[in-house]
Design an enzyme around this catalytic site. Sequence first.
Site, short mmCIF file in Angstrom:
data_model
loop_
_atom_site.label_atom_id
_atom_site.label_comp_id
_atom_site.label_asym_id
_atom_site.label_seq_id
_atom_site.Cartn_x
_atom_site.Cartn_y
_atom_site.Cartn_z
N SER A 127 67.87 43.16 33.55
CA SER A 127 68.39 44.33 34.28
C SER A 127 68.72 44.03 35.73
CB SER A 127 67.31 45.42 34.22
OG SER A 127 67.58 46.44 35.16
N GLU A 129 68.00 45.91 37.97
CA GLU A 129 66.83 46.38 38.72
C GLU A 129 66.03 45.19 39.26
OE1 GLU A 129 66.37 49.55 39.49
OE2 GLU A 129 64.31 49.51 40.24
N TYR A 151 58.76 48.38 36.86
CA TYR A 151 59.76 48.07 35.83
C TYR A 151 60.54 46.81 36.19
CZ TYR A 151 64.19 48.39 33.26
OH TYR A 151 65.30 48.10 32.50
P1 NAP Z 1 66.28 53.48 26.15
O1 NAP Z 1 67.32 54.43 25.69
O2 NAP Z 1 65.19 53.97 27.04
O3 NAP Z 1 65.61 52.84 24.84
C1 NAP Z 1 64.43 52.10 24.91
C2 NAP Z 1 64.00 51.75 23.50
O4 NAP Z 1 62.79 50.99 23.57
C3 NAP Z 1 63.71 52.97 22.61
O5 NAP Z 1 64.25 52.74 21.34
C4 NAP Z 1 62.19 52.98 22.54
O6 NAP Z 1 61.66 53.50 21.35
C5 NAP Z 1 61.89 51.48 22.56
N1 NAP Z 1 60.50 51.19 22.89
C6 NAP Z 1 59.74 51.72 23.87
N2 NAP Z 1 58.50 51.24 23.80
C7 NAP Z 1 58.45 50.38 22.74
C8 NAP Z 1 57.44 49.59 22.16
N3 NAP Z 1 56.19 49.58 22.63
N4 NAP Z 1 57.75 48.83 21.08
C9 NAP Z 1 59.00 48.84 20.58
N5 NAP Z 1 60.01 49.59 21.09
C10 NAP Z 1 59.73 50.34 22.16
O7 NAP Z 1 66.94 52.23 26.87
P2 NAP Z 1 68.46 51.72 26.87
O8 NAP Z 1 69.18 52.37 27.98
O9 NAP Z 1 68.99 51.78 25.48
O10 NAP Z 1 68.26 50.20 27.32
C11 NAP Z 1 68.04 49.16 26.36
C12 NAP Z 1 67.37 47.99 27.05
O11 NAP Z 1 68.18 47.53 28.11
C13 NAP Z 1 66.01 48.29 27.68
O12 NAP Z 1 65.23 47.12 27.58
C14 NAP Z 1 66.34 48.57 29.14
O13 NAP Z 1 65.22 48.29 29.95
C15 NAP Z 1 67.46 47.57 29.35
N6 NAP Z 1 68.45 47.91 30.37
C16 NAP Z 1 69.06 49.12 30.35
C17 NAP Z 1 70.05 49.39 31.29
C18 NAP Z 1 70.80 50.70 31.29
O14 NAP Z 1 71.45 51.01 32.30
N7 NAP Z 1 70.79 51.45 30.20
C19 NAP Z 1 70.40 48.40 32.23
C20 NAP Z 1 69.76 47.18 32.20
C21 NAP Z 1 68.79 46.93 31.25
P3 NAP Z 1 61.19 55.03 21.18
O15 NAP Z 1 62.36 55.73 20.65
O16 NAP Z 1 60.09 54.96 20.20
O17 NAP Z 1 60.76 55.50 22.53
O1 F7E Z 2 68.45 56.35 38.80
C1 F7E Z 2 68.62 58.18 41.97
C2 F7E Z 2 67.47 57.22 41.77
O2 F7E Z 2 66.96 56.79 36.86
C3 F7E Z 2 69.62 55.96 39.47
C4 F7E Z 2 67.62 52.27 33.88
O3 F7E Z 2 68.48 52.23 32.76
O4 F7E Z 2 69.31 51.34 35.32
C5 F7E Z 2 68.46 52.44 35.15
O5 F7E Z 2 67.56 52.56 36.25
C6 F7E Z 2 69.54 56.32 40.93
C7 F7E Z 2 68.21 55.92 41.61
O6 F7E Z 2 68.50 54.75 36.88
C8 F7E Z 2 67.50 61.42 40.82
O7 F7E Z 2 66.57 57.25 42.86
C9 F7E Z 2 68.46 60.62 42.57
O8 F7E Z 2 68.49 55.37 42.85
O9 F7E Z 2 69.45 56.98 36.56
P1 F7E Z 2 68.31 56.30 37.20
P2 F7E Z 2 67.88 53.43 37.54
O10 F7E Z 2 66.63 53.69 38.23
O11 F7E Z 2 68.98 52.77 38.33
C10 F7E Z 2 68.65 50.05 35.45
C11 F7E Z 2 69.72 49.00 35.58
C12 F7E Z 2 67.69 49.81 34.34
O12 F7E Z 2 67.49 48.69 33.91
C13 F7E Z 2 66.82 50.97 33.94
O13 F7E Z 2 66.25 50.76 32.66
O14 F7E Z 2 69.60 57.75 41.04
N1 F7E Z 2 68.28 59.58 41.72
N2 F7E Z 2 67.99 61.74 42.05
C14 F7E Z 2 67.68 60.05 40.60
N3 F7E Z 2 67.30 59.45 39.47
C15 F7E Z 2 66.75 60.19 38.49
N4 F7E Z 2 66.40 59.61 37.33
N5 F7E Z 2 66.52 61.53 38.67
C16 F7E Z 2 66.87 62.20 39.80
O15 F7E Z 2 66.67 63.42 39.93
#
Ligand code: NAP
Ligand code: F7E
Length: 327
Positions: A127, A129, A151
């Site tokens: 990520s 992040e 995270y």
């Molecule tokens: P998501 O919607 O939050 O999905 C996370 C998945 O992980 C869910 O299916 C959840 O299952 C499963 N999970 C949680 N705890 C687990 C455990 N103990 N054992 C097995 N599975 C478990 O995330 P996403 O947005 O699809 O992202 C997919 C991956 O990419 C994640 O690793 C995330 O950190 C990474 N990522 C996401 C982004 C983004 O912007 N979306 C960016 C960079 C990296 P349940 O349904 O049971 O909760």
């Molecule tokens: O926040 C700001 C918050 O929670 C984005 C995950 O998929 O991307 C995701 O992480 C920004 C942050 O995503 C609210 O402070 C303001 O600066 O949508 P977010 P994230 O933290 O960037 C990375 C790449 C991952 O890997 C993660 O799994 O938005 N923000 N106000 C807020 N965020 C939330 N959630 N809620 C608010 O009310």
Amino acid sequence: MTRAFITGVTGQDGYYLSKLLLEKGYEVFGLVRGQNNPKIEFLQTELPEVKILTGDLMDTSSLIRALNASEPDEFYNLGAISFVAYSWENASLTTDVTAKGVLNALEATRIYAGDDISKVKFYQASSSEMFGKVQQVPQTESTLLWPRSPYGVAKVFGHYMTINYRESYGMHASSGVLFNHESPMRGPEFVTRKISLAVARIALGIQDTLSLGNLDAQRDWGFAGDYVDAMWRMLQQPEGGDYVISTGQTHSVRDYLEVAFEHVGIADWKKHVFQDPAFLRPAEVDLLVGDATKARSTLGWAPKVEFADLVRMMVDADLQRQRALLG
Ligand code: NAP
Ligand code: F7E
């Protein structure tokens, strides 16, 4: 028939990746955790071809059993506790799942592969992040990592462990450093979906206000459907590697609000949006913007959906869902 095994299949990316692989003719197996997981029903309705296996990233033996049952050619490790804000409240659990879970997945893969490590390719969902307090703009595969949340720290562990398994055992292991990617399937706890849902409800007169945290944070937001294609492309390479996946454009939360409200004909969004300190984070990632040159040149990958179209897609999907609920 190529076989894929996906952890996190009930998440946003699990949905889009399963869809992509099924379209390519793969046999897809998905790991689902927990007893009576409510998301199974959605998965079985939307993607009935996905074969469900039970297990948990914290339970290595369940991973080994799932791998032996599915015999995958490709393993996509998408499972994680992925909500950054939650990771401060549950740092230990986040470490167990998002960090140690990767080691469990890699170790299970090594055991499953036995004498022939080339029999399975591994993808780790790293990520942006991990860049946290960014040390370089834009961020590339070689930018110093400086995570700012439990995270982020957990993802750094998973990232380096993936590299370590590639270097130690010759595993075809890739780490996709994906920047934020969104879609109508995004969980409502993330800011983009929180806004699209609220904007739809405000437009339909169901609610009036929306409370948010830091509106100045800037993110490189892309479309999840485009990003899962990059994951697949990584595993089609002759060797594993690390790739930044991003659009190269950054926008603030404020920009997102502007486009979303404008789309439903509300010019003065400020009267609907309030700042609530409860949504501020102990440490913020202020600016993310990625340089995906390596992915473009090596994988032939490029994002297709632009920021404003993504925002409009999400608002439209929530308008449709809310109208359906109103009947
Ligand atoms: P998501 O919607 O939050 O999905 C996370 C998945 O992980 C869910 O299916 C959840 O299952 C499963 N999970 C949680 N705890 C687990 C455990 N103990 N054992 C097995 N599975 C478990 O995330 P996403 O947005 O699809 O992202 C997919 C991956 O990419 C994640 O690793 C995330 O950190 C990474 N990522 C996401 C982004 C983004 O912007 N979306 C960016 C960079 C990296 P349940 O349904 O049971 O909760
Ligand atoms: O926040 C700001 C918050 O929670 C984005 C995950 O998929 O991307 C995701 O992480 C920004 C942050 O995503 C609210 O402070 C303001 O600066 O949508 P977010 P994230 O933290 O960037 C990375 C790449 C991952 O890997 C993660 O799994 O938005 N923000 N106000 C807020 N965020 C939330 N959630 N809620 C608010 O009310």
